[in-house]
Design a protein around this motif. Structure first.
Motif, PDB file in Angstrom:
ATOM      1  N   THR A  39      15.145  28.923   9.027  1.00 34.41           N
ATOM      2  CA  THR A  39      13.819  28.351   8.811  1.00 34.41           C
ATOM      3  C   THR A  39      13.010  28.238  10.098  1.00 34.41           C
ATOM      4  OG1 THR A  39      14.989  26.976   7.233  1.00 34.41           O
ATOM      5  CG2 THR A  39      12.648  26.583   7.487  1.00 34.41           C
ATOM      6  N   ALA A  40      13.658  27.731  11.146  1.00 41.72           N
ATOM      7  CA  ALA A  40      12.925  27.523  12.395  1.00 41.72           C
ATOM      8  C   ALA A  40      12.439  28.851  12.952  1.00 41.72           C
ATOM      9  CB  ALA A  40      13.808  26.807  13.411  1.00 41.72           C
ATOM     10  N   CYS A  41      13.281  29.865  12.848  1.00 41.83           N
ATOM     11  CA  CYS A  41      12.879  31.183  13.331  1.00 41.83           C
ATOM     12  C   CYS A  41      11.858  31.816  12.384  1.00 41.83           C
ATOM     13  CB  CYS A  41      14.097  32.079  13.491  1.00 41.83           C
ATOM     14  SG  CYS A  41      15.168  31.533  14.835  1.00 41.83           S
ATOM     15  N   HIS A  42      12.026  31.559  11.083  1.00 49.96           N
ATOM     16  CA  HIS A  42      11.092  32.112  10.101  1.00 49.96           C
ATOM     17  C   HIS A  42       9.659  31.668  10.391  1.00 49.96           C
ATOM     18  CE1 HIS A  42       9.664  33.595   6.213  1.00 49.96           C
ATOM     19  NE2 HIS A  42       9.050  32.435   6.054  1.00 49.96           N
ATOM     20  N   VAL A  43       9.468  30.364  10.625  1.00 50.76           N
ATOM     21  CA  VAL A  43       8.086  29.915  10.841  1.00 50.76           C
ATOM     22  C   VAL A  43       7.543  30.388  12.183  1.00 50.76           C
ATOM     23  CG1 VAL A  43       8.390  27.877   9.370  1.00 50.76           C
ATOM     24  CG2 VAL A  43       8.552  27.619  11.840  1.00 50.76           C
ATOM     25  N   ARG A  44       8.429  30.861  13.052  1.00 52.86           N
ATOM     26  CA  ARG A  44       7.939  31.392  14.324  1.00 52.86           C
ATOM     27  C   ARG A  44       7.926  32.925  14.339  1.00 52.86           C
ATOM     28  NH1 ARG A  44       9.480  28.452  19.762  1.00 52.86           N
ATOM     29  NH2 ARG A  44       9.684  26.285  19.137  1.00 52.86           N
ATOM     30  N   GLY A  45       7.958  33.515  13.167  1.00 47.96           N
ATOM     31  CA  GLY A  45       7.723  34.962  13.105  1.00 47.96           C
ATOM     32  C   GLY A  45       8.956  35.849  13.123  1.00 47.96           C
ATOM     33  N   ALA A  46      10.098  35.340  12.648  1.00 44.12           N
ATOM     34  CA  ALA A  46      11.317  36.153  12.642  1.00 44.12           C
ATOM     35  C   ALA A  46      11.171  37.414  11.799  1.00 44.12           C
ATOM     36  CB  ALA A  46      12.500  35.331  12.130  1.00 44.12           C
ATOM     37  N   GLN A  47      10.373  37.313  10.744  1.00 42.31           N
ATOM     38  CA  GLN A  47      10.202  38.459   9.867  1.00 42.31           C
ATOM     39  C   GLN A  47       9.635  39.655  10.630  1.00 42.31           C
ATOM     40  OE1 GLN A  47      11.537  38.307   6.946  1.00 42.31           O
ATOM     41  NE2 GLN A  47      11.044  40.479   6.639  1.00 42.31           N
ATOM     42  N   ARG A  48       8.702  39.368  11.506  1.00 37.00           N
ATOM     43  CA  ARG A  48       8.089  40.469  12.271  1.00 37.00           C
ATOM     44  C   ARG A  48       9.069  41.042  13.289  1.00 37.00           C
ATOM     45  NH1 ARG A  48       3.138  38.670  14.989  1.00 37.00           N
ATOM     46  NH2 ARG A  48       3.226  40.815  15.728  1.00 37.00           N
ATOM     47  N   VAL A  49       9.912  40.178  13.824  1.00 41.09           N
ATOM     48  CA  VAL A  49      10.944  40.674  14.742  1.00 41.09           C
ATOM     49  C   VAL A  49      11.896  41.592  13.984  1.00 41.09           C
ATOM     50  CG1 VAL A  49      12.906  40.007  16.176  1.00 41.09           C
ATOM     51  CG2 VAL A  49      10.802  38.661  16.233  1.00 41.09           C
ATOM     52  N   LEU A  50      12.269  41.148  12.807  1.00 44.41           N
ATOM     53  CA  LEU A  50      13.175  41.957  11.994  1.00 44.41           C
ATOM     54  C   LEU A  50      12.547  43.312  11.684  1.00 44.41           C
ATOM     55  CD1 LEU A  50      15.809  42.171  10.431  1.00 44.41           C
ATOM     56  CD2 LEU A  50      14.679  41.111   8.479  1.00 44.41           C
ATOM     57  N   GLU A  51      11.271  43.290  11.331  1.00 44.53           N
ATOM     58  CA  GLU A  51      10.607  44.550  11.010  1.00 44.53           C
ATOM     59  C   GLU A  51      10.548  45.474  12.221  1.00 44.53           C
ATOM     60  OE1 GLU A  51       6.923  43.232   9.275  1.00 44.53           O
ATOM     61  OE2 GLU A  51       7.991  42.458   7.517  1.00 44.53           O
ATOM     62  N   ALA A  52      10.296  44.894  13.385  1.00 41.75           N
ATOM     63  CA  ALA A  52      10.261  45.721  14.602  1.00 41.75           C
ATOM     64  C   ALA A  52      11.623  46.352  14.848  1.00 41.75           C
ATOM     65  CB  ALA A  52       9.846  44.871  15.800  1.00 41.75           C
ATOM     66  N   LEU A  53      12.684  45.585  14.605  1.00 47.11           N
ATOM     67  CA  LEU A  53      14.031  46.116  14.824  1.00 47.11           C
ATOM     68  C   LEU A  53      14.385  47.154  13.764  1.00 47.11           C
ATOM     69  CD1 LEU A  53      15.765  42.814  15.876  1.00 47.11           C
ATOM     70  CD2 LEU A  53      15.494  44.838  17.311  1.00 47.11           C
ATOM     71  N   GLU A  54      13.905  46.945  12.552  1.00 46.40           N
ATOM     72  CA  GLU A  54      14.126  47.940  11.504  1.00 46.40           C
ATOM     73  C   GLU A  54      13.458  49.257  11.897  1.00 46.40           C
ATOM     74  OE1 GLU A  54      14.317  44.938   7.635  1.00 46.40           O
ATOM     75  OE2 GLU A  54      12.604  46.257   7.887  1.00 46.40           O
ATOM     76  N   ASP A  55      12.253  49.127  12.433  1.00 46.47           N
ATOM     77  CA  ASP A  55      11.539  50.324  12.874  1.00 46.47           C
ATOM     78  C   ASP A  55      12.276  51.021  14.004  1.00 46.47           C
ATOM     79  OD1 ASP A  55       9.527  50.376  11.127  1.00 46.47           O
ATOM     80  OD2 ASP A  55       7.982  49.534  12.458  1.00 46.47           O
ATOM     81  N   ALA A  56      12.703  50.241  14.970  1.00 41.63           N
ATOM     82  CA  ALA A  56      13.331  50.810  16.161  1.00 41.63           C
ATOM     83  C   ALA A  56      14.662  51.480  15.841  1.00 41.63           C
ATOM     84  CB  ALA A  56      13.531  49.726  17.216  1.00 41.63           C
ATOM     85  N   THR A  57      15.389  50.936  14.881  1.00 38.36           N
ATOM     86  CA  THR A  57      16.720  51.485  14.604  1.00 38.36           C
ATOM     87  C   THR A  57      16.742  52.366  13.361  1.00 38.36           C
ATOM     88  OG1 THR A  57      17.254  49.537  13.269  1.00 38.36           O
ATOM     89  CG2 THR A  57      17.924  49.490  15.588  1.00 38.36           C
ATOM     90  N   GLY A  58      15.700  52.265  12.553  1.00 39.09           N
ATOM     91  CA  GLY A  58      15.703  52.985  11.281  1.00 39.09           C
ATOM     92  C   GLY A  58      16.684  52.398  10.282  1.00 39.09           C
ATOM     93  N   LEU A  59      17.105  51.166  10.523  1.00 39.27           N
ATOM     94  CA  LEU A  59      18.086  50.539   9.630  1.00 39.27           C
ATOM     95  C   LEU A  59      17.473  49.386   8.864  1.00 39.27           C
ATOM     96  CD1 LEU A  59      21.017  50.223  12.204  1.00 39.27           C
ATOM     97  CD2 LEU A  59      20.802  51.945  10.399  1.00 39.27           C
ATOM     98  N   LYS A  60      18.059  49.126   7.698  1.00 37.70           N
ATOM     99  CA  LYS A  60      17.743  47.897   6.966  1.00 37.70           C
ATOM    100  C   LYS A  60      18.905  46.935   7.229  1.00 37.70           C
ATOM    101  CE  LYS A  60      13.944  48.912   4.796  1.00 37.70           C
ATOM    102  NZ  LYS A  60      12.815  48.186   5.360  1.00 37.70           N
TER     103      LYS A  60
END
Ligand code: FMN
Ligand code: FES
Lengths: 636, 150
Positions: free
Chosen positions: B79-100
C-alpha cells in the motif's frame, strides 16, 4: 561470566557490564535496520570503522550498530554520544568530516543536522526534532540504544529484570493478573485483552502448552514488527518467556515472514547468546523453569498471519484457516493449548512487569492503554515509525510528527488497519486514536499501518487495490470470500477503467454485506471494509467515475489524458526526448503535442516538462482538444 | 542441486515431516527453484505424499517450480509503495525486461516478481534485486538499476 544461574548472578553480571562502561566515553551509533541497508548504511558503517582507525581513535571511541530508530525517511542516522548529536542522511563521504570535526575539534557538521522544512531552523539533538519530540517511545526507544546482537547491551539497559521478577517474585497467576490489570490489548489486529487470553490458555487442561510470536506482519505498509524483531529481539524473547511461565508452556515458536531475513538472523543470534548465558534452555536462572524456542519462516501467504492459519503452517501444512471456536487457547498447535501474540504485544510485556499494571495503564484512554507504534507512510513528509500514547489526536500524528503532506498537496485521507481497515477523511482528523475510535470511524487499529493519501490518490483505485490484494491472498477455502471479493473487484476494475454502470454502487453494497456476513475467517469478513469506508466518505468520487467517466484525482490511467498547453509550451524538447513511447509530436520552434494514439500514459512528459513552464497536464472527463495544424504549431 | 545436498538439508531438520515448509524454503533459497527430483527426494525421505507437497508449493508464494533467472527482481506493490507510484515503477521494469510479474526470460537473466511489502515502507517505492534494496526509485531510475546486472 557465562551461565547465569540465579537472580543475584544476573544482577552481578549487569553490574559487571555497567562497571566496564563509561557513560562519558564517546560512542558513535549508526542505525542498521533493513530500511537503512537500502539507504546505504552498510557502506557508512565501513567508512566509520576505517576513519576511526585512521585517526587512531579505536580505543577512545566505541562504535555501535543499532536497530531502527524509526525516522527511516532520514536514514542512515548517526548519533554521537555522550552529547547525543544527531546526524541524518549520512553518506560514506560525510564520515571523514564527522570524525575530524565532531570528534577531534568538537564542532558540529551543520549540513547533516535536521532542518525544519518550514522554519529552516536546525536541530542538533534528537529530542529537539519534532518527529521525535512528540512521541512516547517506551517500546521502540531501546532500539537506538542497543546493538540487537549484543546480550551485554540488552543487559545494560535493564534486560531480563522483568523475567527475573516474574520467575522469583510472582506466581503465574500474579503475572496474568498484572497483564490483565494493565489492560494490555493485542497489538496484532483485533485488540483482544492479552491477560484474558493468557488466562484461558493457563486454565485449559493439558501438560504441554505452547506460546507463539506472530511476526508474519502481512499488512502492507506496516513494519513495526520487523523493526522490533530486528532491533530488539531480546525484549521480544523476554516477553515470550514471561508469557510461557504464566501460561505453563515450555516451548515457543517465532513465526517470521521470509521477507524479513535480517529479523531472522538477528533473532537467531539473540537466541544463541541467550542460550549461552542460560537465559533459554533448562532451569532458567535456577528457577526450575525450562524454555526453548524455535524459529519458523513463513513462505509468502498473507493469510498465515491469521492465527488458525499460522498454526496450520507451523504444522507444515497449507495455511488455511479453521473456524473458531475452538480457540487456540484450548486447542492450538498439535491440538494443545496455545497462546499467540503479536511481536509488539510481547515486547510490551517486560514493560508491564517492570512498571506494574498501574503505571503502565496511566498512559492511554479508558479502553486502550499504553502506547502504540504506527508506521506513518505514504504521502507524508516524515515517514517512519512513530510510537505514541493511545488517545493522541490523529491530526497530531500526521501534522506534528509527520510534518504534513509534501509538495503543497492537499491531504485527502489516511488509511489504517490494512486490507481490513478503512480510510479516514480530513473531517475526522481530530478523533483520538485508540481501538474504539478508529473502529467507530469505519477503520480499525489493525497492526498500526497508517498510509497517508493526498489529492492525487484515487479512492476508487485504493479500494480496487485492496480487493486485488485480497483476491490474490484469499485461500479460496470458502465461497463467500473467494467469489465475493472477486465480484467486487470486477465491479471496481470496471469503474476505474471507465466501464462503471448505474446500479454498481448498490450492487457493491449488497455484495459487501454478504461477504462480510458469510465468510469463514476475518480476511473475508473484513474484506469489504476498504470499499465501504471509501464509499461512505468519498461517494462523489465513485459517482464521478461511473457517471462522468472522470477520475477526480487524475490517477486512473484509462480515464485520463496527457495534454500540452499550447500557451505554455516553449518547445524546449524535454518531453520529446524523454518520452519512451515516441508519442510526442515535436520540432524546433514548434509547439509540442501528445499523440494520443501512441501515448501509454506513463507520465514521463509531465515530469520532464520544466516546472517553470508547467505545460504538460492531465485531464479527465473532458474531451481532448483537437490536434493543432502545422501553422498553429509554429511558434512566432 | 544434487541429492546429497538435499539430504543434508533434510537431515538438518531431522527428517521431520512437520519441517516440510522449512526444508522446501531452504532448497528454494539455495537453488532458486524446486526441481521435480528435489521434490521426489523430499517426498521419499519425509514420507509425505507428493499431493501434499504439490498443495504446499502452490499455496505459498515463495516457491517456484520453474527455473528462475540469475537475477531476481522484486518490486514492492504494498500500500505505501502503491500510493507513491509503485505501479509506474513496475511498468517501467516490465518495459525494460519485457517480462510480466512471475515471468523469467529465456536466457534466464531476470525474473520479475511483485511482493506485498518489504518492510521498507518509509522509502517507497522499493525494489530489490538479488537481495539488494533500492528505495525511492523513480520509474526511469528503476530501469537504470538493471544495467548493473549481467
Ligand atoms: C487475515 C489476517 C491477517 C492477520 N495478520 C496478522 C499479522 O500479520 N500479524 C499479527 O500479529 N496478527 C495478525 N492477525 C491477527 C491474528 O489472527 C491474531 O489475532 C494476533 O496475532 C493475536 O495477537 P495479539 O492478541 O497480540 O494481537 C491477522 C488476522 C487476520 C484475520
Ligand atoms: S509497502 Fe512497499 S515496502 Fe512496505
Amino acid at each position: 561470566m557465562l551461565m547465569i544461574n540465579s537472580p543475584a548472578e544476573l544482577e552481578a553480571c549487569r553490574k559487571d557490564i555497567l562497571s566496564k562502561r563509561d557513560p562519558k566515553k564517546p560512542c558513535i551509533t549508526l542505525c542498521s535496520g533493513s530500511a537503512c541497508h537500502a539507504t546505504g548504511s552498510e557502506k557508512v558503517a565501513r567508512a566509520i570503522e576505517l576513519e576511526v582507525k585512521n585517526h587512531g581513535l579505536d580505543v577512545e571511541v566505541d562504535i555501535r550498530r543499532t536497530g531502527c530508530h524509526g525516522f527511516c525517511e532520514k536514514g542512515p542516522i548517526v548519533v554521537i554520544y555522550p552529547e547525543g548529536i544527531c546526524y541524518l542522511k549520512v553518506q560514506p563521504e560525510d564520515v571523514c568530516e564527522i570524525i575530524s570535526h565532531t570528534f577531534k575539534e568538537k564542532k558540529i557538521v551543520e549540513r547533516l543536522l535536521y532542518c525544519d522544512p518550514n522554519t529552516g531552523e536546525k536541530a542538533t539533538f534528537e529530542h529537539d526534532i519534532p518527529f521525535y519530540k512528540n512521541q512516547e517511545r517506551l517500546v521502540l526507544g531501546l532500539n537506538r540504544k542497543i546493538d540487537p546482537k549484543s546480550f551485554e547491551d540488552y543487559m545494560a539497559v535493564g534486560g531480563y529484570q522483568a523475567l527475573s521478577k516474574a520467575l522469583f517474585e510472582m506466581t503465574p497467576e500474579e503475572v496474568i493478573g498484572e497483564v490483565k490489570g494493565a489492560n494490555l490489548r493485542g497489538r496484532g489486529g483485533a485488540g483482544f485483552p492479552s491477560g484474558l487470553k493468557w488466562e484461558m490458555a493457563r486454565n485449559a487442561p493439558g501438560d504441554v502448552k505452547y506460546v507463539i510470536v506472530n511476526c508474519d506482519e502481512g499488512d502492507p505498509g506496516a513494519y513495526m514488527d520487523r523493526s522490533l524483531m530486528e532491533g530488539n529481539p531480546f525484549a521480544v524473547l523476554e516477553g515470550l518467556m514471561i508469557g510461557a511461565y504464566a501460561i505453563g508452556a515450555r516451548e515457543g515458536y517465532v513465526y517470521v515472514r521470509q521477507e524479513y531475513p535480517l529479523a531472522v538472523s538477528n533473532l537467531a543470534e539473540a537466541m544463541k547468546q541467550a542460550t549461552r548465558h542460560g537465559l533459554l534452555g533448562k532451569n532458567i536462572l535456577g528457577s526450575g523453569f525450562d524454555f526453548t524456542v524455535k524459529v519458523h519462516c513463513g513462505a509468502g501467504a498473507f493469510i498465515c498471519g491469521e492465527e488458525t492459519s499460522l498454526l496450520m503452517s507451523l504444522e507444515g501444512k497449507a495455511g488455511e484457516p479453521n473456524p473458531r471456536p475452538p480457540f487456540p487457547a484450548t486447542k492450538g498447535l498439535w491440538g494443545k493449548p496455545t497462546n499467540i501474540n503479536n511481536v509488539e504485544t510481547w515486547a510490551n510485556i517486560p514493560l508491564v512487569i517492570n512498571k506494574g499494571a498501574a503505571a503502565f495503564s496511566a498512559l492511554g484512554t479508558e479502553v486502550s492503554k499504553g502506547t502504540k507504534i504506527f508506521s506513518l507512510v505514504g504521502k507524508v513528509n516524515n515517514t517512519g515509525l512513530v510510537e505514541v500514547p493511545m488517545g493522541i489526536p490523529l491530526r497530531d500524528i500526521i501534522y506534528k510528527i509527520g510534518g504534513g503532506v509534501p509538495g503543497g498537496k492537499k491531504f485527502k485521507a489516511v488509511q489504517t488497519g490494512g486490507p481490513s481497515g478503512g480510510c479516514i477523511p480530513e473531517a475526522l482528523l481530530d478523533i483520538k486514536v485508540d481501538f474504539e475510535e478508529l473502529t467507530k470511524a469505519g477503520a480499525m487499529m489493525g497492526s498500526g499501518g497508517m498510509i497517508v493519501m493526498d489529492e492525487d490518490t484515487c479512492m476508487v483505485d485504493i479500494s480496487r487495490y485492496f480487493l486485488e490484494f485480497l483476491s490474490d491472498e484469499s485461500c479460496g477455502k470458502c465461497t463467500p470470500c473467494r467469489e465475493g471479493i472477486r465480484r467486487m473487484l470486477r465491479i471496481l476494475t470496471d469503474m476505474t477503467t471507465g466501464k462503471g454502470k448505474e446500479g454498481d454502487l448498490e450492487l457493491l453494497e449488497e455484495l459487501a454485506e454478504t461477504t462480510k456476513g458469510a465468510s469463514l475467517c476475518a480476511l473475508g469478513k473484513g474484506s469489504p471494509n476498504p470499499v465501504l469506508s471509501t464509499m461512505h466518505y468519498f461517494r462523489e468520487e465513485y459517482e464521478a467515475h461511473i457517471v462522468h467517466k472522470r477520475c477526480p484525482s487524475l490517477s486512473c490511467k484509462e480515464l485520463i489524458n496527457y495534454v500540452i498547453d499550447p500557451e505554455k509550451c516553449k518547445a524546449c524538447g524535454s518531453c520529446f526526448r524523454q518520452c519512451p513511447a515516441e508519442a510526442i509530436h515535436g520540432g524546433k520552434k514548434m509547439i509540442h503535442e501528445v499523440i494520443q494514439e501512441k501515448c501509454t500514459k506513463c507520465g514521463t512528459c509531465l515530469e520532464a516538462c520544466p516546472a517553470r513552464f508547467g505545460a504538460v497536464k492531465k485531464i479527465s472527463g473532458e474531451p481532448v482538444p483537437a490536434p493543432l495544424s502545422e501553422a498553429q504549431r509554429t511558434m512566432a | 542441486m544434487d541429492i546429497g545436498r538435499i539430504d543434508q538439508v533434510i537431515d538438518k531438520h531431522d527428517g521431520e515431516a512437520s519441517s516440510l515448509i522449512q526444508i522446501l524454503l531452504e532448497i528454494q533459497s539455495e537453488n532458486h527453484w524446486l526441481p521435480k527430483e528435489a521434490l521426489d527426494r523430499v517426498s521419499e525421505r519425509l514420507q509425505v505424499p507428493m499431493s501434499r507437497i504439490q498443495h504446499i508449493t502452490t499455496f505459498y508464494k515463495a516457491f517456484s517450480q520453474v527455473p528462475k533467472g540469475r537475477h531476481e527482481i522484486h518490486v514492492c506493490v504494498g500500500t505505501a509503495c502503491h500510493v507513491r507510484g509503485a505501479q509506474r515503477v513496475l511498468e517501467a521494469l516490465e518495459d525494460a525486461t519485457g517480462l510480466k510479474p512471475g515471468e523469467t526470460d529465456v536466457e534466464l537473466k531476470f525474473s520479475l516478481e511483485t511482493v506485498n511489502c518489504l518492510g521498507c515502507c518509509a522509502l517507497g517505492p522499493v525494489m530489490v534485486v538479488d537481495g539488494e534494496y533500492h528505495g525511492n526509485v523513480a520509474p526511469a531510475k528503476s530501469a537504470e538499476v538493471l544495467k548493473n546486472y549481467e
